[in-house]
Design a protein around this motif. Structure first.
Motif, PDB file in Angstrom:
ATOM      1  N   ARG A   8      47.083  -8.117  52.353  1.00 45.14           N
ATOM      2  CA  ARG A   8      48.247  -7.434  52.905  1.00 45.14           C
ATOM      3  C   ARG A   8      48.741  -8.204  54.132  1.00 45.14           C
ATOM      4  O   ARG A   8      47.968  -8.783  54.880  1.00 45.14           O
ATOM      5  CB  ARG A   8      47.877  -6.007  53.306  1.00 45.14           C
ATOM      6  CG  ARG A   8      47.525  -5.115  52.139  1.00 45.14           C
ATOM      7  CD  ARG A   8      47.149  -3.722  52.606  1.00 45.14           C
ATOM      8  NE  ARG A   8      48.275  -3.040  53.282  1.00 45.14           N
ATOM      9  CZ  ARG A   8      48.239  -1.757  53.664  1.00 45.14           C
ATOM     10  NH1 ARG A   8      47.144  -1.038  53.431  1.00 45.14           N
ATOM     11  NH2 ARG A   8      49.280  -1.213  54.257  1.00 45.14           N
ATOM     12  N   LEU A   9      50.044  -8.193  54.326  1.00 36.28           N
ATOM     13  CA  LEU A   9      50.642  -8.807  55.509  1.00 36.28           C
ATOM     14  C   LEU A   9      51.223  -7.770  56.459  1.00 36.28           C
ATOM     15  O   LEU A   9      51.422  -8.068  57.640  1.00 36.28           O
ATOM     16  CB  LEU A   9      51.744  -9.796  55.098  1.00 36.28           C
ATOM     17  CG  LEU A   9      51.296 -10.989  54.255  1.00 36.28           C
ATOM     18  CD1 LEU A   9      52.477 -11.884  53.938  1.00 36.28           C
ATOM     19  CD2 LEU A   9      50.196 -11.779  54.958  1.00 36.28           C
ATOM     20  N   ASP A  10      51.471  -6.552  55.956  1.00 39.61           N
ATOM     21  CA  ASP A  10      52.096  -5.545  56.803  1.00 39.61           C
ATOM     22  C   ASP A  10      51.164  -5.031  57.893  1.00 39.61           C
ATOM     23  O   ASP A  10      51.623  -4.466  58.891  1.00 39.61           O
ATOM     24  CB  ASP A  10      52.640  -4.389  55.961  1.00 39.61           C
ATOM     25  CG  ASP A  10      51.558  -3.710  55.131  1.00 39.61           C
ATOM     26  OD1 ASP A  10      50.518  -4.349  54.857  1.00 39.61           O
ATOM     27  OD2 ASP A  10      51.763  -2.541  54.741  1.00 39.61           O
ATOM     28  N   VAL A  11      49.859  -5.219  57.726  1.00 39.66           N
ATOM     29  CA  VAL A  11      48.896  -4.829  58.764  1.00 39.66           C
ATOM     30  C   VAL A  11      47.969  -5.998  59.097  1.00 39.66           C
ATOM     31  O   VAL A  11      46.881  -5.797  59.635  1.00 39.66           O
ATOM     32  CB  VAL A  11      48.067  -3.592  58.339  1.00 39.66           C
ATOM     33  CG1 VAL A  11      48.938  -2.349  58.274  1.00 39.66           C
ATOM     34  CG2 VAL A  11      47.369  -3.832  56.991  1.00 39.66           C
ATOM     35  N   ASN A  12      48.405  -7.210  58.776  1.00 42.53           N
ATOM     36  CA  ASN A  12      47.529  -8.373  58.915  1.00 42.53           C
ATOM     37  C   ASN A  12      47.362  -8.776  60.377  1.00 42.53           C
ATOM     38  O   ASN A  12      48.338  -8.961  61.101  1.00 42.53           O
ATOM     39  CB  ASN A  12      48.100  -9.545  58.111  1.00 42.53           C
ATOM     40  CG  ASN A  12      47.099 -10.661  57.950  1.00 42.53           C
ATOM     41  OD1 ASN A  12      46.897 -11.449  58.856  1.00 42.53           O
ATOM     42  ND2 ASN A  12      46.450 -10.709  56.797  1.00 42.53           N
ATOM     43  N   THR A  13      46.121  -8.929  60.771  1.00 40.51           N
ATOM     44  CA  THR A  13      45.812  -9.269  62.161  1.00 40.51           C
ATOM     45  C   THR A  13      46.352 -10.638  62.555  1.00 40.51           C
ATOM     46  O   THR A  13      46.795 -10.826  63.687  1.00 40.51           O
ATOM     47  CB  THR A  13      44.284  -9.227  62.366  1.00 40.51           C
ATOM     48  OG1 THR A  13      43.854  -7.858  62.362  1.00 40.51           O
ATOM     49  CG2 THR A  13      43.890  -9.854  63.688  1.00 40.51           C
ATOM     50  N   THR A  14      46.320 -11.593  61.651  1.00 41.07           N
ATOM     51  CA  THR A  14      46.683 -12.964  61.995  1.00 41.07           C
ATOM     52  C   THR A  14      48.103 -13.063  62.543  1.00 41.07           C
ATOM     53  O   THR A  14      48.385 -13.900  63.401  1.00 41.07           O
ATOM     54  CB  THR A  14      46.534 -13.879  60.771  1.00 41.07           C
ATOM     55  OG1 THR A  14      45.224 -13.708  60.223  1.00 41.07           O
ATOM     56  CG2 THR A  14      46.707 -15.334  61.138  1.00 41.07           C
ATOM     57  N   ALA A  15      48.995 -12.213  62.050  1.00 39.30           N
ATOM     58  CA  ALA A  15      50.381 -12.245  62.523  1.00 39.30           C
ATOM     59  C   ALA A  15      50.535 -11.616  63.908  1.00 39.30           C
ATOM     60  O   ALA A  15      51.585 -11.765  64.529  1.00 39.30           O
ATOM     61  CB  ALA A  15      51.288 -11.527  61.530  1.00 39.30           C
ATOM     62  N   MET A  16      49.506 -10.933  64.382  1.00 40.28           N
ATOM     63  CA  MET A  16      49.603 -10.203  65.652  1.00 40.28           C
ATOM     64  C   MET A  16      49.137 -11.008  66.855  1.00 40.28           C
ATOM     65  O   MET A  16      49.359 -10.594  67.991  1.00 40.28           O
ATOM     66  CB  MET A  16      48.787  -8.907  65.566  1.00 40.28           C
ATOM     67  CG  MET A  16      49.216  -7.974  64.460  1.00 40.28           C
ATOM     68  SD  MET A  16      48.151  -6.501  64.368  1.00 40.28           S
ATOM     69  CE  MET A  16      48.700  -5.801  62.814  1.00 40.28           C
ATOM     70  N   PHE A  17      48.484 -12.136  66.639  1.00 41.79           N
ATOM     71  CA  PHE A  17      47.961 -12.913  67.765  1.00 41.79           C
ATOM     72  C   PHE A  17      49.100 -13.547  68.543  1.00 41.79           C
ATOM     73  O   PHE A  17      50.073 -14.036  67.971  1.00 41.79           O
ATOM     74  CB  PHE A  17      47.010 -14.006  67.276  1.00 41.79           C
ATOM     75  CG  PHE A  17      45.816 -13.506  66.511  1.00 41.79           C
ATOM     76  CD1 PHE A  17      45.230 -12.294  66.824  1.00 41.79           C
ATOM     77  CD2 PHE A  17      45.275 -14.265  65.482  1.00 41.79           C
ATOM     78  CE1 PHE A  17      44.128 -11.839  66.127  1.00 41.79           C
ATOM     79  CE2 PHE A  17      44.166 -13.827  64.781  1.00 41.79           C
ATOM     80  CZ  PHE A  17      43.600 -12.605  65.106  1.00 41.79           C
ATOM     81  N   ASP A  18      48.935 -13.607  69.851  1.00 37.05           N
ATOM     82  CA  ASP A  18      49.931 -14.287  70.685  1.00 37.05           C
ATOM     83  C   ASP A  18      49.996 -15.773  70.345  1.00 37.05           C
ATOM     84  O   ASP A  18      51.065 -16.365  70.353  1.00 37.05           O
ATOM     85  CB  ASP A  18      49.607 -14.097  72.171  1.00 37.05           C
ATOM     86  CG  ASP A  18      49.834 -12.670  72.638  1.00 37.05           C
ATOM     87  OD1 ASP A  18      50.642 -11.962  72.004  1.00 37.05           O
ATOM     88  OD2 ASP A  18      49.201 -12.261  73.633  1.00 37.05           O
ATOM     89  N   ASP A  19      48.855 -16.369  70.076  1.00 34.26           N
ATOM     90  CA  ASP A  19      48.792 -17.781  69.695  1.00 34.26           C
ATOM     91  C   ASP A  19      48.975 -17.878  68.181  1.00 34.26           C
ATOM     92  O   ASP A  19      48.200 -17.298  67.419  1.00 34.26           O
ATOM     93  CB  ASP A  19      47.447 -18.375  70.113  1.00 34.26           C
ATOM     94  CG  ASP A  19      47.383 -19.891  69.987  1.00 34.26           C
ATOM     95  OD1 ASP A  19      48.065 -20.434  69.092  1.00 34.26           O
ATOM     96  OD2 ASP A  19      46.675 -20.524  70.785  1.00 34.26           O
TER      97      ASP A  19
END
Length: 422
Positions: free
Chosen positions: A342-353
């Motif tokens: 899933r991408l809608d709750v994916n952690t990787t997209a949430m990182f500042d870096d």
């Protein structure tokens, strides 16, 4: 002029004396606790129980993730590279081979190496051996680990020479680093600790802080415990409770991630995949519960949709997503079970870096078995299909639509992320 020279000379002399004192203090014999058992007097039942405990220690300490053979040999025969800014360090042979491994080591030798960072003969180990975390291992667990290691198949494989740049290739100089940054052995005491098992697994045996804690200019751990760090070209994320909560984690998802390698927040990648294979997937449920409770004492609910910006998304990024990603991950980012995350709750997209997101898109992820019957299909690499500008547009789109980020990633940031990854 003479006065200035005298001051400079005095400062140099003080520096030399100070360095000498540091070397002396670091080189002193560190007192270690006595062995927890008389190995010669063990009954068969005690012997078997200690070996069982030793196997658990080896799994919880994740020995194989660093000491395995990258060519597919023994999990303990060494050769795996660990890349640092100072050069590459290769995991050593820790099978009971007398010529190349630890077959001649005593229980004291193992404890001293694990908790103090000193091998037999006074040879300093590089702090890639995480003795800054293992210094709190109990003597009982070190002894159990020694007995288990001595039951393993010896592998006569020579150790690979480290490839460190000057002056870090001067091993005795590690004494200076130790004098400044090495903690004294302090065996873990569970008394008075609200979640002793979780703390012991995360901070001591699991040595999670070695990757997830920022490091200073001397490559020593800072006081910002578990605050996140870029290491070996990937971002090891912030594991503090507030950060986990803000990214939508809960106890159940943490359990699934550590046990099977997959959760709604993503899949095990980079250096965490060997951790899954050799360590966390083998831990009993009570240990996973203890880890989740230690990292997240409370379980508030986070509305991830509320943190997403309402600004218009990049049309170029959306077109790229529709053409390259939606076929597997869906127009709405829901993914497909056992196939694409899933991408809608994916952690990787949430990182500042954005480094992890850039790397995953550029390099792809191989098809692999995870754990306990879970697996994930291959994700193709798009490095040859996307310019830096297109990569930036796609990464920006993912971060803004589902990651709660409002800024645009530039082509220069993509170049920087790829450079840091290699």
């Amino acid at each position: 002029m003479i006065t200035a020279l005298r001051i400079i000379g005095a400062l140099v002399l003080l520096a030399v004396i100070g360095a000498g004192l540091l070397f002396w203090s670091a080189g002193k014999e560190v007192r270690i606790p006595p062995a927890s058992v008389d190995f010669a007097a063990l009954t068969t039942d005690q012997h078997d129980r200690l070996i069982e405990r030793g196997e658990w220690v080896a799994r919880a300490s994740d020995c194989a993730a660093c000491h395995s053979d990258p060519d597919g040999g023994s999990d303990l025969s060494g050769g795996l590279p660990m890349v640092t800014p100072m050069g590459s360090i290769y995991g050593t042979n820790i099978t009971p081979s007398r010529e190349y491994g630890i077959g001649d080591w005593s229980p004291d030798d193992l404890y001293r190496a694990v908790a103090v960072g000193v091998a037999p003969g006074g040879r300093n180990l590089y702090p890639a051996m995480p003795y800054t975390s293992y210094h709190r291992i109990t003597r009982e667990d070190s002894d159990a680990l020694w007995l288990w290691l001595m039951q393993q198949e010896p592998v006569d494989k020579p150790n690979r020479k480290n490839d460190m740049v000057f002056p870090f290739n001067i091993r005795p100089a590690i004494s200076f680093w130790n004098a400044l940054f090495r903690p004294e052995p302090a065996p873990f005491d569970a008394q008075g600790r609200p979640n002793a098992q979780g703390e012991y697994l995360v901070d001591v045996l699991g040595h999670c802080g070695e990757c997830h804690t920022p490091r200073n200019a001397a490559y020593a751990l800072t006081p910002d415990h578990l605050a996140g760090n870029v290491i070996e070209g990937a971002y090891a994320p912030d594991l503090r409770a507030d950060a986990l909560v803000s990214r939508g984690w809960n106890h159940s998802d943490l359990n699934s991630f550590l046990h099977r390698g997959l959760s709604p927040q993503g899949v095990m990648t980079f250096r965490m995949f060997p951790v899954l294979s050799h360590s966390t997937s083998h831990l009993p449920q009570q240990d996973l519960d203890a880890i989740a409770s230690y990292l997240m004492p409370d379980q508030p609910v986070t509305d991830l949709a509320a943190r997403r910006p309402s600004a218009a998304l990049s049309s170029r990024g959306q077109d790229l997503y529709t053409g390259l990603c939606a076929g597997c991950h869906g127009d709405d980012g829901q993914g497909q079970p056992h196939s694409s995350v899933r991408l809608d709750v994916n952690t990787t997209a949430m990182f500042d870096d954005p480094i992890n997101l850039v790397r995953v898109i550029a390099e792809g992820i191989p098809e692999r078995d995870l754990a306990h019957g879970e697996r994930m299909q291959a994700m193709p690499a798009f490095a040859d299909m996307l310019s830096d500008a297109d990569m930036a547009s796609l990464v920006s789109y993912l971060r803004q639509r589902w990651g709660g980020q409002s800024d645009d990633v530039s082509a220069e940031q993509v170049q920087d992320a790829l450079a840091r990854a290699h």
